[in-house]
Design an enzyme around this catalytic site. Sequence first.
Site, short mmCIF file in Angstrom:
data_model
loop_
_atom_site.label_atom_id
_atom_site.label_comp_id
_atom_site.label_asym_id
_atom_site.label_seq_id
_atom_site.Cartn_x
_atom_site.Cartn_y
_atom_site.Cartn_z
N LYS A 79 -2.00 0.22 -3.53
CA LYS A 79 -1.33 0.09 -2.23
C LYS A 79 -1.95 -1.06 -1.44
O LYS A 79 -3.17 -1.27 -1.48
CB LYS A 79 -1.47 1.41 -1.45
CG LYS A 79 -0.70 1.46 -0.14
CD LYS A 79 -0.83 2.83 0.52
CE LYS A 79 -0.08 2.89 1.85
NZ LYS A 79 -0.17 4.22 2.48
N SER A 159 4.12 6.39 4.25
CA SER A 159 4.03 4.93 4.19
C SER A 159 3.81 4.40 2.77
O SER A 159 3.99 3.20 2.53
CB SER A 159 2.85 4.48 5.06
OG SER A 159 1.61 4.97 4.54
N SER A 183 1.69 10.65 4.13
CA SER A 183 2.14 9.40 3.50
C SER A 183 1.95 9.32 1.99
O SER A 183 2.36 8.35 1.38
CB SER A 183 1.44 8.21 4.16
OG SER A 183 1.96 7.99 5.45
#
Length: 496
Positions: A79, A159, A183
């Site tokens: 990420k 997210s 998330s």
Amino acid sequence: MSALNSLTIAEARDLLRKREVTSLEITEACLKAIEGAGALNAFVHKTPEIAHAQAQAADERLQSDPDAPAMCGIPVGIKDLFCTEGVPSQAASRILEGFLPEYESTVSRQLKEAGSVMLGKLNMDEFAMGSSNETSCYGNAVNPWRRSGDATPLTPGGSSGGSASAVAADLCLGATGTDTGGSIRQPAAFTGIVGIKPTYGRCSRWGTVAFASSLDQAGPMTKTVRDAAIMLQAMSGPDHKDSTSAEIPVPDFEAALTGDIRGKKIGIPKEYRMEGMPAEIEKLWADGAAMLKDAGAEIVDISLPYTKYALPAYYVIAPAEASSNLARYDGVRYGHRAKLAQGDGVTELYEKTRAEGFGKEVQRRVMIGTYVLSAGFYDAYYNRARKVRTLIKRDFDQAFASGIDAILTPATPSAAFGLGEMAEADPVQMYLNDVFTVTVNLAGLPGVAVPAGLDRQGLPLGLQLIGRPWEEGDLLNHAYVLERALGFVSKPEKWW
């Protein structure tokens, strides 16, 4: 043999040790899949050269070391919130454009030391603020799933939307995510994969761009519960660089997957039966409880009375911490710097840089956070939210003290929705996506999302299990039993 990029981590590990396949071959299959998946916009910084070098090193290590770690040779995505040495690490924000860290986050370093292969950096909501991956400076990440007979692009959740999309579409074997209010678990549920948010302090936060420091926690996003156990093992452990990292030994999470939950007590919280909850989610929840009962667990109705205050408390505490953390982005030290007009001073530099560098959602949350921390409102909002957080944690403590081993809830209030369908004019509607997940972050507990089935439109739905602090092994075992009973094997039809 099926395409190498569609292997699970456990399958790839076993094949690598039998010398039936090489890390370089699996890595090549993933890189080829990534090149063909531009429409998903999951990978935003590709690192094929690094991937090739790491795969070759992993193959050499596997040949010479019979005790190489389980993650050795496994291609993963990272990420964009994790700083990676010499590789752009922007947290999906314009304000960090051009930032190339001179250091490696602890989590990505641990994965590297375990021999895993970094394929590149993954899309996300800007500074991890969002539930749909629509606030990214790279553009939207897209869910590989689609509604039956409908080509509308769907959100992969947020997210960690790029991580979820990449794993679900077999672009990588696993991915790192972060979870501040859901998330990891919400996007996992939206894309039919497994995502675990470990106990706060289990994984180091050092080198991870901060959103809300008392809530953020890294975790793996994988195709199966076993894979989550394997990857979490490599990501976990104490770190002297992070004062909130716990000095607690990391058990063998995979060894905990016995499949035996006889005599365990599973709590069903009445407060999670939300008004207007889709009947499909209600049924899946009941079916999941029945499956755990069939496996020998006792199902117990419990009460978590302060649940209804969780979202308001979260959306005071998280923006407050964000406004403090994001104050460092000033256009002076690194990242974006606005051009100044003649006569502008340092105040104008700060104002223009932040106005240009931060997106609307980040600006909104920074303003909320600054407001609730201001002298006239600190006690009315921030201190009150902190007290509510304590009461929410007490609810869970009392439930576990009464003998509850895990708590079963829905993961999300709906299946994935279309990109752009949640009106920007009403951000509160978007915030409601976190209704089942924020309590876990406020209480610092581990939680895992497991794919449970498809809705009538053919989209995945997930169930969530919440565990006792520091007992991720036990939690993953409950998830393993649920996963096997549910038998979810559906994959998205390739359209990209």
